[in-house]
Design a protein around this motif. Sequence first.
Motif, PDB file in Angstrom:
ATOM      1  N   MET A   1       0.854  -1.169   0.000  1.00  0.00           N
ATOM      2  CA  MET A   1       0.000   0.000   0.000  1.00  0.00           C
ATOM      3  C   MET A   1       0.899   1.231   0.000  1.00  0.00           C
ATOM      4  SD  MET A   1      -2.760  -1.198   2.859  1.00  0.00           S
ATOM      5  CE  MET A   1      -2.806  -2.946   3.098  1.00  0.00           C
ATOM      6  N   PHE A   2       0.499   2.220  -0.769  1.00  0.00           N
ATOM      7  CA  PHE A   2       1.274   3.448  -0.905  1.00  0.00           C
ATOM      8  C   PHE A   2       0.347   4.621  -0.620  1.00  0.00           C
ATOM      9  CE2 PHE A   2       3.126   0.196  -3.516  1.00  0.00           C
ATOM     10  CZ  PHE A   2       4.489   0.311  -3.284  1.00  0.00           C
ATOM     11  N   ILE A   3       0.765   5.490   0.301  1.00  0.00           N
ATOM     12  CA  ILE A   3      -0.064   6.643   0.649  1.00  0.00           C
ATOM     13  C   ILE A   3       0.667   7.930   0.294  1.00  0.00           C
ATOM     14  CG2 ILE A   3       0.694   6.604   3.074  1.00  0.00           C
ATOM     15  CD1 ILE A   3      -2.252   7.584   3.723  1.00  0.00           C
ATOM     16  N   ASP A   4      -0.057   8.808  -0.356  1.00  0.00           N
ATOM     17  CA  ASP A   4       0.433  10.125  -0.767  1.00  0.00           C
ATOM     18  C   ASP A   4       0.729  10.952   0.475  1.00  0.00           C
ATOM     19  OD1 ASP A   4       0.710  12.710  -1.782  1.00  0.00           O
ATOM     20  OD2 ASP A   4      -0.992  12.533  -3.141  1.00  0.00           O
ATOM     21  N   TRP A   5       1.973  11.363   0.640  1.00  0.00           N
ATOM     22  CA  TRP A   5       2.409  12.127   1.809  1.00  0.00           C
ATOM     23  C   TRP A   5       2.732  13.547   1.362  1.00  0.00           C
ATOM     24  CZ3 TRP A   5       1.272   9.369   5.881  1.00  0.00           C
ATOM     25  CH2 TRP A   5       1.712   9.759   7.143  1.00  0.00           C
ATOM     26  N   SER A   6       1.788  14.150   0.629  1.00  0.00           N
ATOM     27  CA  SER A   6       2.001  15.498   0.113  1.00  0.00           C
ATOM     28  C   SER A   6       1.144  16.512   0.856  1.00  0.00           C
ATOM     29  CB  SER A   6       1.678  15.550  -1.383  1.00  0.00           C
ATOM     30  OG  SER A   6       0.305  15.326  -1.595  1.00  0.00           O
ATOM     31  N   GLY A   7       1.506  17.771   0.728  1.00  0.00           N
ATOM     32  CA  GLY A   7       0.805  18.853   1.411  1.00  0.00           C
ATOM     33  C   GLY A   7      -0.665  18.928   1.072  1.00  0.00           C
ATOM     34  N   SER A   8      -1.028  18.572  -0.167  1.00  0.00           N
ATOM     35  CA  SER A   8      -2.440  18.639  -0.552  1.00  0.00           C
ATOM     36  C   SER A   8      -3.287  17.588   0.164  1.00  0.00           C
ATOM     37  CB  SER A   8      -2.581  18.470  -2.071  1.00  0.00           C
ATOM     38  OG  SER A   8      -2.097  17.201  -2.472  1.00  0.00           O
ATOM     39  N   MET A   9      -2.647  16.618   0.791  1.00  0.00           N
ATOM     40  CA  MET A   9      -3.362  15.569   1.530  1.00  0.00           C
ATOM     41  C   MET A   9      -3.630  15.973   2.982  1.00  0.00           C
ATOM     42  SD  MET A   9      -3.936  12.780  -0.313  1.00  0.00           S
ATOM     43  CE  MET A   9      -3.962  11.396   0.829  1.00  0.00           C
ATOM     44  N   ALA A  10      -3.076  17.075   3.437  1.00  0.00           N
ATOM     45  CA  ALA A  10      -3.123  17.446   4.858  1.00  0.00           C
ATOM     46  C   ALA A  10      -4.530  17.418   5.443  1.00  0.00           C
ATOM     47  CB  ALA A  10      -2.490  18.823   5.064  1.00  0.00           C
ATOM     48  N   SER A  11      -5.481  18.029   4.770  1.00  0.00           N
ATOM     49  CA  SER A  11      -6.827  18.089   5.333  1.00  0.00           C
ATOM     50  C   SER A  11      -7.553  16.748   5.278  1.00  0.00           C
ATOM     51  CB  SER A  11      -7.659  19.164   4.627  1.00  0.00           C
ATOM     52  OG  SER A  11      -7.756  18.870   3.248  1.00  0.00           O
ATOM     53  N   ASN A  12      -7.064  15.826   4.470  1.00  0.00           N
ATOM     54  CA  ASN A  12      -7.684  14.500   4.340  1.00  0.00           C
ATOM     55  C   ASN A  12      -6.875  13.393   5.019  1.00  0.00           C
ATOM     56  OD1 ASN A  12      -9.759  15.475   2.582  1.00  0.00           O
ATOM     57  ND2 ASN A  12      -8.237  15.549   0.961  1.00  0.00           N
ATOM     58  N   SER A  38       4.796   5.502   2.569  1.00  0.00           N
ATOM     59  CA  SER A  38       4.375   6.842   2.166  1.00  0.00           C
ATOM     60  C   SER A  38       5.267   7.234   1.001  1.00  0.00           C
ATOM     61  CB  SER A  38       4.539   7.837   3.312  1.00  0.00           C
ATOM     62  OG  SER A  38       5.907   8.039   3.597  1.00  0.00           O
ATOM     63  N   PHE A  39       4.768   8.121   0.150  1.00  0.00           N
ATOM     64  CA  PHE A  39       5.631   8.664  -0.906  1.00  0.00           C
ATOM     65  C   PHE A  39       5.548  10.175  -0.910  1.00  0.00           C
ATOM     66  CE2 PHE A  39       1.627   7.775  -3.050  1.00  0.00           C
ATOM     67  CZ  PHE A  39       1.434   8.846  -3.917  1.00  0.00           C
ATOM     68  N   SER A  40       6.718  10.776  -1.017  1.00  0.00           N
ATOM     69  CA  SER A  40       6.856  12.227  -0.991  1.00  0.00           C
ATOM     70  C   SER A  40       8.233  12.565  -1.557  1.00  0.00           C
ATOM     71  CB  SER A  40       6.725  12.733   0.451  1.00  0.00           C
ATOM     72  OG  SER A  40       6.861  14.131   0.500  1.00  0.00           O
ATOM     73  N   ASP A  41       8.585  13.832  -1.499  1.00  0.00           N
ATOM     74  CA  ASP A  41       9.941  14.214  -1.879  1.00  0.00           C
ATOM     75  C   ASP A  41      10.762  14.613  -0.654  1.00  0.00           C
ATOM     76  OD1 ASP A  41       8.640  16.605  -1.299  1.00  0.00           O
ATOM     77  OD2 ASP A  41       9.756  17.722  -2.807  1.00  0.00           O
ATOM     78  N   LEU A 108       4.959  16.698   5.312  1.00  0.00           N
ATOM     79  CA  LEU A 108       4.354  16.553   3.991  1.00  0.00           C
ATOM     80  C   LEU A 108       5.157  17.367   2.985  1.00  0.00           C
ATOM     81  CD1 LEU A 108       0.591  16.896   4.950  1.00  0.00           C
ATOM     82  CD2 LEU A 108       1.953  14.815   4.747  1.00  0.00           C
ATOM     83  N   GLY A 109       5.270  16.863   1.777  1.00  0.00           N
ATOM     84  CA  GLY A 109       6.041  17.551   0.739  1.00  0.00           C
ATOM     85  C   GLY A 109       5.256  17.633  -0.552  1.00  0.00           C
ATOM     86  N   TYR A 110       5.948  17.417  -1.669  1.00  0.00           N
ATOM     87  CA  TYR A 110       5.315  17.389  -2.982  1.00  0.00           C
ATOM     88  C   TYR A 110       4.905  15.960  -3.314  1.00  0.00           C
ATOM     89  CZ  TYR A 110       6.921  22.150  -3.651  1.00  0.00           C
ATOM     90  OH  TYR A 110       7.130  23.484  -3.520  1.00  0.00           O
ATOM     91  N   THR A 111       4.269  15.780  -4.472  1.00  0.00           N
ATOM     92  CA  THR A 111       3.722  14.476  -4.864  1.00  0.00           C
ATOM     93  C   THR A 111       4.506  13.888  -6.035  1.00  0.00           C
ATOM     94  OG1 THR A 111       1.541  15.375  -4.328  1.00  0.00           O
ATOM     95  CG2 THR A 111       1.592  13.253  -5.462  1.00  0.00           C
ATOM     96  N   PRO A 112       5.561  13.134  -5.775  1.00  0.00           N
ATOM     97  CA  PRO A 112       6.297  12.501  -6.885  1.00  0.00           C
ATOM     98  C   PRO A 112       5.635  11.177  -7.294  1.00  0.00           C
ATOM     99  CG  PRO A 112       7.413  12.044  -4.839  1.00  0.00           C
ATOM    100  CD  PRO A 112       6.229  12.920  -4.505  1.00  0.00           C
ATOM    101  N   LEU A 113       4.382  11.266  -7.747  1.00  0.00           N
ATOM    102  CA  LEU A 113       3.586  10.078  -8.040  1.00  0.00           C
ATOM    103  C   LEU A 113       4.235   9.195  -9.097  1.00  0.00           C
ATOM    104  CD1 LEU A 113       1.018   8.424  -7.578  1.00  0.00           C
ATOM    105  CD2 LEU A 113      -0.142   9.907  -9.224  1.00  0.00           C
TER     106      LEU A 113
END
Length: 161
Positions: A1-12, A38-41, A108-113
């Motif tokens: 499982m991979f979870i987006d660890w970006s700033g845009s995810m903060a509220s969610n 988690s994935f981030s930069d 939280l950082g950017y989203t290097p999807l």
Amino acid sequence: MFIDWSGSMASNMAGCIKQLIELVLFCKKVNIPFEVYSFSDIGSYEKVNSFGYRHGDLVVDKNVSLNNYLSSRMNTKEFNDALLNICVISNSFQGGYQCYPIPEQDRLGYTPLNGAIIASEKIIRDFRKRNSIQKVHAIWITDGEGNNDAAQYQIDSETGL
């Protein structure tokens, strides 16, 4: 499982972590092996050539950082501590911003999807081999499009990387 660890995810993040925990507890209950990354930069600023890039190769999201938060390989104490830690971290982002200090590598950082998807191929292959299983399902918890960072790989004449 991979979870987006970006700033845009903060509220969610709190809701996503709750969903992630449900998935993990289900896997644990029915004895399905799992890993959670988690994935981030964040934490990826040290220049490392882990993919064996050669001079002139196209590099997608070379700043991707994958942090392993939960695993079926953990013993009960490690697993419970990891659950507590990920809940504390996710709750630090109440209202879409960081409420209290957390470790630098957990910010939280950017989203290097795109880079995370490419990096996951090796992780999934190793997971499949380590657990002697034929089918693997990857679950991506993200809010959408990643930032695109593509460049031509250049060898640093001083470090050779």
